[in-house]
Each structure stands twice: as C-alpha cells, then as structure tokens.
Scaffold this active site. Sequence first.
Site, short mmCIF file in Angstrom:
data_model
loop_
_atom_site.label_atom_id
_atom_site.label_comp_id
_atom_site.label_asym_id
_atom_site.label_seq_id
_atom_site.Cartn_x
_atom_site.Cartn_y
_atom_site.Cartn_z
N ARG A 184 -3.99 5.45 -4.49
CA ARG A 184 -3.55 4.39 -3.58
C ARG A 184 -3.55 3.04 -4.28
NH1 ARG A 184 -7.70 5.77 0.13
NH2 ARG A 184 -6.90 7.85 -0.09
N ASP A 195 -7.22 -0.09 -1.05
CA ASP A 195 -8.01 0.39 0.07
C ASP A 195 -9.05 -0.68 0.37
OD1 ASP A 195 -8.39 2.51 1.77
OD2 ASP A 195 -9.52 3.72 0.34
N ASP A 198 -12.19 -1.22 2.98
CA ASP A 198 -13.00 -0.57 4.00
C ASP A 198 -14.13 -1.48 4.46
OD1 ASP A 198 -11.68 1.92 3.89
OD2 ASP A 198 -12.90 2.57 2.19
N ARG A 220 0.81 -1.20 0.00
CA ARG A 220 0.00 0.00 0.00
C ARG A 220 0.85 1.26 0.00
NH1 ARG A 220 -5.47 1.84 2.55
NH2 ARG A 220 -5.10 4.05 2.73
N1 ROI Z 1 -12.68 7.57 -5.79
C1 ROI Z 1 -13.11 6.45 -6.41
N2 ROI Z 1 -13.72 6.56 -7.59
N3 ROI Z 1 -12.96 5.23 -5.86
C2 ROI Z 1 -12.35 5.06 -4.65
O1 ROI Z 1 -12.21 3.91 -4.17
C3 ROI Z 1 -11.90 6.20 -3.97
N4 ROI Z 1 -11.29 6.10 -2.76
C4 ROI Z 1 -10.92 7.17 -2.08
C5 ROI Z 1 -11.11 8.57 -2.61
C6 ROI Z 1 -9.77 9.28 -2.63
C7 ROI Z 1 -12.08 9.29 -1.70
N5 ROI Z 1 -11.65 8.58 -3.96
C8 ROI Z 1 -12.08 7.47 -4.58
O2 ROI Z 1 -10.39 7.01 -0.88
#
Ligand code: ROI
Length: 163
Positions: free
Chosen positions: A92, A95, A97, A83
């Site tokens: 990134r 991620d 979540d 990461r």
């Molecule tokens: N924008 C998109 N399209 N998909 C994401 O997973 C994503 N993740 C984030 C931020 C930077 C808010 N923007 C994102 O953490």
Amino acid sequence: MNNIFIGLGSNLSDPIQQILMAVDTLKKIPETRVIKRSSLYASPPMGPQDQPDYVNAVVELNSELSAHKLLDELQTIEQKQGRVRLRHWGERTLDLDILVYGEQKIDDERLTVPHSGIKERAFVLYPLAEIAPDLIIPQFGNIANLVQNCSRSGLNKINLDLI
Ligand code: ROI
C-alpha cells in the site's frame, strides 16, 4: 484535549517520502497538533512476503477531534496521497492507523482502538516506545513490557541524514 498515537506505514511509491509528507499533512488537521514523530523504521512485511519492505513510524498528536472525525481526516490524507491497496495484507502507498486514543476503548464497524494488532507488531511497538517510553495502553498495559515480549523481527531505524 486527547492524547493520540497514529501508526504510519508505506511500501509503495517512495515510502520514506510518503511518510514524511503524511506527517506534514497531519500538521494541517484542524484542532490538532503534532507533538512528536518517531524515527522512520524499515521493516520486513508482515503478511505476504513477495512485497517490498515497509517504512513505518509513529506520531503523537493532541487533538480536540473525536476519534471518528480524526479517522475521517486520516482517510482523506490516505486518499490524497493516492492510496492504492492491491490485496489483503498486501502492499500500500499509505496506511494511517489510530493506535491509541487517550484512555478510550472503541469497537465498532469503523474503528477498533486500541488497535488490535499492537501487541504482535514490532513496527508499531518499537517506534511507539521510542517516543512514549512510559505509555500505558488501555487493555494492553505498559509499553516497556509489550516491547520486551516482541522480537524486533528485522526492524531497523533509517538514518535520514544519509538520504
Ligand atoms: N508490515 C509491515 N512491516 N509494516 C506495515 O505497516 C504493515 N502493514 C500492513 C500489513 C500488510 C499487515 N503488513 C505490514 O497492513
């Protein structure tokens, strides 16, 4: 047993492979089963626009782990997949979540569940509705309503057969 939904996102270092590898690794978490994976979706960045499009997906898990133990496992996977996170709301590699954890409401220094961004994020709502069309999210209500009130914002399903 807890019914859990995880959001996955990547926009660096071959994002499709990042997401597929992460789903494979989720299958190895102790006391946890992967029940379903949504399609993969290409989505324009929310946040700074001078970054690549994201690949997003949602996975349903059943697990005996507590939310915080599961978070530890997710953070280990993020770290193992190298990461990097270059700036706030920026690009990134991976991620992971916790979007929904059964009926639980959690709000502490490590975790807010249900995830506070769910309602505005097409890249979370549409894949979630694909695999759990009848889901009722604690505090936020039913997924069909949430999707109706959220524009697709350029979200597109990725056809993996062509890749
Ligand atoms: N924008 C998109 N399209 N998909 C994401 O997973 C994503 N993740 C984030 C931020 C930077 C808010 N923007 C994102 O953490």
